[in-house]
Motif scaffolding. Structure first.
Motif, mmCIF file in Angstrom:
data_model
loop_
_atom_site.group_PDB
_atom_site.id
_atom_site.type_symbol
_atom_site.label_atom_id
_atom_site.label_comp_id
_atom_site.label_asym_id
_atom_site.label_seq_id
_atom_site.Cartn_x
_atom_site.Cartn_y
_atom_site.Cartn_z
ATOM 1 N N ARG A 41 0.854 -1.206 0.000
ATOM 2 C CA ARG A 41 0.000 0.000 0.000
ATOM 3 C C ARG A 41 0.884 1.249 0.000
ATOM 4 N NH1 ARG A 41 -2.992 -1.610 5.201
ATOM 5 N NH2 ARG A 41 -0.882 -2.409 5.342
ATOM 6 N N LEU A 80 3.425 4.247 -11.396
ATOM 7 C CA LEU A 80 2.532 3.194 -11.912
ATOM 8 C C LEU A 80 3.236 2.408 -13.021
ATOM 9 C CD1 LEU A 80 -0.860 5.144 -12.017
ATOM 10 C CD2 LEU A 80 -0.171 3.381 -10.373
ATOM 11 N N LEU A 105 5.668 0.058 -11.381
ATOM 12 C CA LEU A 105 5.026 -1.076 -10.706
ATOM 13 C C LEU A 105 4.551 -2.098 -11.750
ATOM 14 C CD1 LEU A 105 3.031 0.848 -7.948
ATOM 15 C CD2 LEU A 105 5.055 -0.588 -7.603
ATOM 16 N N ARG A 106 3.993 -1.600 -12.850
ATOM 17 C CA ARG A 106 3.521 -2.507 -13.913
ATOM 18 C C ARG A 106 4.705 -3.240 -14.529
ATOM 19 N NH1 ARG A 106 0.936 1.993 -16.319
ATOM 20 N NH2 ARG A 106 -0.876 2.414 -15.043
ATOM 21 N N THR A 151 -1.776 -5.649 -9.148
ATOM 22 C CA THR A 151 -2.366 -4.333 -9.378
ATOM 23 C C THR A 151 -1.910 -3.400 -8.260
ATOM 24 O OG1 THR A 151 -4.287 -5.441 -10.256
ATOM 25 C CG2 THR A 151 -4.542 -3.104 -9.780
ATOM 26 N N PRO A 152 -1.432 -2.215 -8.628
ATOM 27 C CA PRO A 152 -0.960 -1.285 -7.577
ATOM 28 C C PRO A 152 -2.064 -0.952 -6.574
ATOM 29 C CG PRO A 152 -0.289 -0.527 -9.752
ATOM 30 C CD PRO A 152 -1.207 -1.692 -9.969
ATOM 31 N N ASP A 153 -1.646 -0.587 -5.389
ATOM 32 C CA ASP A 153 -2.580 -0.114 -4.360
ATOM 33 C C ASP A 153 -2.047 1.267 -3.953
ATOM 34 O OD1 ASP A 153 -4.052 0.463 -2.138
ATOM 35 O OD2 ASP A 153 -3.865 -1.525 -1.232
ATOM 36 N N LEU A 154 -2.465 2.277 -4.718
ATOM 37 C CA LEU A 154 -1.917 3.625 -4.549
ATOM 38 C C LEU A 154 -3.027 4.597 -4.170
ATOM 39 C CD1 LEU A 154 0.304 5.840 -4.957
ATOM 40 C CD2 LEU A 154 -0.320 5.862 -7.385
#
Ligand code: FO1
Length: 323
Positions: free
Chosen positions: A2, A20, A23-24, A30-33
């Protein structure tokens, strides 16, 4: 993981788009931003509520921003504002594009129907596909907050809206001080304090430390949440080689009596900052708090990949601190 970020407009949005991307590219889930956006730049123009930093985040993360300026919509026209000019309706120093006006009409309509700014922002974020990307965009507060700038012109002190100082005056008239209307009684928007307290990492992108991140820090409870979080707090300097990468951070720091250095910016965060990313040109910074870990990395966000590399380094610094 997170991640919670505090962000202003162009610098924050470009950094988070890079985050993003990073992270990808690293194959994470899936990011938690959660992004907590400054709303002190907000202004009412032509009867419409305009939220520049929120919109810059929406358009940049949603793929609709005008890259050349970093704000507003790509392939934009200004026919509506031209018509307003024909009626003698101003101001004309602030450009509202036709597609952008759609956002402001939707926001104003929903606010008028009684939705909170958080609810409105969630609807706008849905249209720009932010939830699918794992992004939750929160305004810092649901209460109206507006930054004003006190100036002295011809021996007289007067206050102008932040946008008038920033856009019309290009921050060319020195600011005596900033007055942030509504800030002291603005409650943090739902989810803001929890997002800081329960994050695994808190990131401060290279946003303006005074009129963007500084305003978010002034929302009651935010600074305490940052001091109290168990997550490492990592910041990225908006100053490279003693000058702001973009915008007028130098004029904002001057109003606080501070030099334009990455060390001075870190000093504004010294009560909660754990890691500080600076450009190699600024690597010799003497930080006020010895326990802040400083790492250097070229910080010019020349494209999405470069912003991704910087964001990746910030996460690595945070991971090292968390050990
Ligand atoms: N910046 C400008 O320099 N000139 C403008 O006319 C202008 C219009 C504008 C309209 C909508 C919007 O979301 C942003 C806009 N900006 C404009 C950017 C904005 O003034 C600032 O960069 C931020 O508020 C500072 O973060």
């Amino acid at each position: 993981m997170r991640i919670t970020a505090l962000a202003g407009g162009v610098g924050g949005a470009r950094f988070l788009r890079g985050l993003l991307h990073h992270l990808r590219a690293s194959g994470a889930d899936t990011p938690d931003l959660t992004v907590i956006a400054n709303t002190g730049d907000d202004i009412t123009l032509f009867g419409l509520r305009v939220s520049p930093d929120v919109d810059t985040l929406l358009y940049t993360l949603g793929g609709g921003v005008e890259e050349s300026q970093g704000w507003g919509r790509a392939t934009e026209t200004t026919r509506v504002q031209g018509e307003l000019a024909a009626y003698g309706v101003g101001p004309q120093w602030f450009t509202l594009g036709d597609l952008d006006v759609g956002t402001h009409i939707a926001r104003s309509l929903w606010l008028g129907q009684g939705l909170s700014l958080s609810e409105v922002t969630a609807r706008l974020a849905q249209r720009w596909g932010l939830p699918e990307q794992g992004v939750r965009l929160l305004p810092m507060s649901d209460s109206p907050v507006e930054t004003h700038v006190v100036l002295t012109e011809d021996g007289e002190q007067r206050a102008v809206h932040f946008q008038e100082w920033w856009v019309r005056l290009r921050a060319g008239v020195p600011a005596d001080r900033f007055v942030v209307a509504g800030l002291d009684r603005a409650g943090a928007a739902p989810g803001v304090l929890d997002a800081i307290r329960t994050a695994d990492v808190v990131v401060l992108p290279p946003s303006n430390p005074v009129v963007s991140i500084g305003i978010i820090l002034g929302v009651p409870g935010v600074r305490d949440a940052l001091r109290g979080t168990t997550a490492p707090v990592v910041g990225v300097s908006p100053i490279v080689g003693g000058a702001p990468v973009r915008g007028h951070a130098d004029a904002c720091l001057a109003a606080l009596g501070l030099p334009t250095t990455s060390a001075a910016v870190a000093g504004l965060y010294e009560d909660f900052l754990d890691g500080w990313l600076v450009d190699p040109q600024d690597a010799a910074v003497a930080l006020p708090r010895a326990r802040v870990r400083v790492h250097d990395e070229p910080l010019l966000m020349t494209d999405v990949a470069a912003a991704g590399r910087i964001a990746g380094t910030a996460l690595t610094l945070a991971a090292d601190l968390g050990r």
